[in-house]
Structures are given as structure tokens and as C-alpha cells.
Design a protein around this motif. Structure first.
Motif, PDB file in Angstrom:
ATOM      1  N   GLU A 182       0.826  -1.205   0.000  1.00 36.25           N
ATOM      2  CA  GLU A 182       0.000   0.000   0.000  1.00 36.25           C
ATOM      3  C   GLU A 182       0.866   1.264   0.000  1.00 36.25           C
ATOM      4  N   ASP A 183       1.932   1.257   0.785  1.00 36.85           N
ATOM      5  CA  ASP A 183       2.855   2.414   0.828  1.00 36.85           C
ATOM      6  C   ASP A 183       3.549   2.606  -0.514  1.00 36.85           C
ATOM      7  N   MET A 184       3.794   1.542  -1.222  1.00 45.18           N
ATOM      8  CA  MET A 184       4.463   1.631  -2.518  1.00 45.18           C
ATOM      9  C   MET A 184       3.609   2.361  -3.541  1.00 45.18           C
ATOM     10  N   MET A 185       2.299   2.352  -3.348  1.00 44.98           N
ATOM     11  CA  MET A 185       1.394   3.014  -4.290  1.00 44.98           C
ATOM     12  C   MET A 185       1.609   4.526  -4.311  1.00 44.98           C
ATOM     13  N   ASP A 186       2.237   5.074  -3.243  1.00 47.78           N
ATOM     14  CA  ASP A 186       2.486   6.511  -3.157  1.00 47.78           C
ATOM     15  C   ASP A 186       3.725   6.928  -3.937  1.00 47.78           C
ATOM     16  N   ILE A 187       4.501   5.989  -4.411  1.00 49.94           N
ATOM     17  CA  ILE A 187       5.727   6.283  -5.137  1.00 49.94           C
ATOM     18  C   ILE A 187       5.414   6.450  -6.617  1.00 49.94           C
ATOM     19  N   ASP A 188       5.887   7.550  -7.180  1.00 49.90           N
ATOM     20  CA  ASP A 188       5.713   7.785  -8.615  1.00 49.90           C
ATOM     21  C   ASP A 188       6.761   6.992  -9.384  1.00 49.90           C
ATOM     22  N   PHE A 189       6.312   6.208 -10.335  1.00 53.52           N
ATOM     23  CA  PHE A 189       7.235   5.424 -11.146  1.00 53.52           C
ATOM     24  C   PHE A 189       7.502   6.106 -12.461  1.00 53.52           C
TER      25      PHE A 189
END
Length: 143
Positions: free
Chosen positions: A136-143
Motif C-alpha cells: 500500500e505504501d508503494m502506491m504513493d511512489i511515482d514510477f
């Protein structure tokens, strides 16, 4: 790309077998150094050169940048395989990663990691327990 998890043993002379799939990617020479979370990082020379270029961009005026670069480079060593596909891990690196006997070699995209079996078990158990939150926290990272 490095991926997968392999279990091997460090012998009394500090030699460790690197999985054949990884040896094919690494070529005849590569670099290992201290990693994060108490493991070792291994890089093919092309990836090491890319990383080195990024580290050169760090500002010398920042104390943490200087500390990181010193710590990271001071234990870095070029490795070659023996005829059995083993590498000799220097004592400094074995101590950093607590490599005494049983090890886990893990593929992580552009690098591989070498863990003591005990540390890997602790790490992976913790991640498995918290995987949903981590994802869930990874979803906040822009790829």
C-alpha cells in the motif's frame, strides 16, 4: 535480471558458490560490497559503473553523503569465480553480513544480495507479516 532465492554454505575459507544463473549474468568479474539491512550487495560491472556515476554526483559538502560513500566503497571488492563457481568473500564483508555457515543468495533486479540464513529469515518473516501495508505504501511512489 537477478531473481530467485538460493541456499548455499560459506566454507571455512570464506568461499561461497554463486548460482549458475547469476554467474551467466555477472560475467567473469563483478563487485560485492556492504549492503543495507545487514547483507552484501553484488553488482555486474556495468551496474557498478552506473551506480558509481550516481555516487559521484553526491555533494562532498554533505556529511552523510561522505559517510555513505566511504562506507560503501571501503569494503567493495572485485570478484572472480574459481572453477567451481565460488567466490572468496573477504573477512570484512563476512563480518558485516554475519556470514558464518548457511547463506541465502537473493536476486533483486539489477543486483544480487548475500544474507546469512538467520538474518534473511528474520527479514522475510517481517516483510511477509507486513506485506499488504508495504504494498500500500508503494502506491504513493511515482514510477
Amino acid at each position: 535480471m537477478f531473481m530467485g532465492e538460493y541456499r548455499h554454505t560459506v566454507d571455512s575459507k570464506g568461499r561461497l558458490i554463486i548460482p549458475a544463473k547469476f554467474r551467466d549474468i555477472l560475467g567473469p568479474q563483478f563487485v560485492i560490497t556492504r549492503g543495507m539491512d545487514g547483507c552484501l550487495f553484488g553488482y555486474p560491472l556495468t551496474e557498478w559503473n552506473n551506480l558509481e556515476e550516481k555516487l559521484r554526483q553526491l555533494p562532498l559538502t554533505k556529511k552523510n553523503a561522505r559517510a555513505f560513500v566511504r562506507f560503501f566503497y571501503s569494503a567493495a571488492t572485485e570478484c572472480e569465480f574459481d572453477k567451481q563457481g565460488r567466490i572468496n568473500i573477504p573477512k570484512t564483508l563476512r563480518t558485516h553480513a554475519a556470514l558464518n555457515k548457511k547463506c541465502v543468495v537473493v536476486g533483486v533486479s539489477n543486483r544480487f544480495e548475500i544474507w546469512s540464513e538467520e538474518r534473511w529469515s528474520e527479514f522475510s518473516d517481517n516483510v511477509e507479516e507486513n506485506f499488504d501495508e508495504i504494498a500500500e505504501d508503494m502506491m504513493d511512489i511515482d514510477f
